[in-house]
Design an enzyme around this catalytic site. Sequence first.
Site, PDB file in Angstrom:
ATOM      1  CG  HIS A  31      -1.891  -1.015   1.113  1.00  0.00           C
ATOM      2  ND1 HIS A  31      -2.946  -1.378   2.075  1.00  0.00           N
ATOM      3  CD2 HIS A  31      -2.446  -1.990   0.210  1.00  0.00           C
ATOM      4  CE1 HIS A  31      -3.749  -2.273   1.738  1.00  0.00           C
ATOM      5  NE2 HIS A  31      -3.422  -2.626   0.538  1.00  0.00           N
ATOM      6  CD  GLU A  66      -2.070   3.955   3.173  1.00  0.00           C
ATOM      7  OE1 GLU A  66      -3.268   4.070   3.439  1.00  0.00           O
ATOM      8  OE2 GLU A  66      -1.656   3.247   2.205  1.00  0.00           O
TER       9      GLU A  66
END
Length: 154
Positions: free
Chosen positions: A84, A86
């Site tokens: 992901h 992040e």
Amino acid sequence: MQLRYTVKEKKEMTKERVSWETYFMNIAKEVSTRSTCDRKHVGAVIVRDKTLLSTGYNGSIKGLPHCNEAGCEMVDGHCIRTSHAEANAIVQAAKNGVKIDGSEIYVTASPCYNCFKLIANSGIKIIFYNELYRDQRIKERAKEVGIELVSLEG
């Protein structure tokens, strides 16, 4: 020598600038255009003191085929081929020796629970997001650990 401007030129010069929040979210949106999973394009930007520290987008493990090349790898309705945005932003900061403790993160979609845990443990204090995505647990946990969640939806 005196400079003279037309009314139109003067209006353009005094045009209001976007807020810092809008500025960094716009950068996160641009970062998301690098995403390689067509199920969801997500971008993340880590910032401290109005200085960009790291960026990340959702994509496959370095050196392995991306979803847009090999297809998504689905488990329980989620593509697991990608890391992901992040997580990638946090990893890039660590890889490059950039301290992110006390920083803020701008994400085009709110973090999943696993990414929220990474954010919390990395010392990021504020999460700005553009779209609330799936996991409501982050709202409870954010309150418990003192992380500010700020919606920039609009």
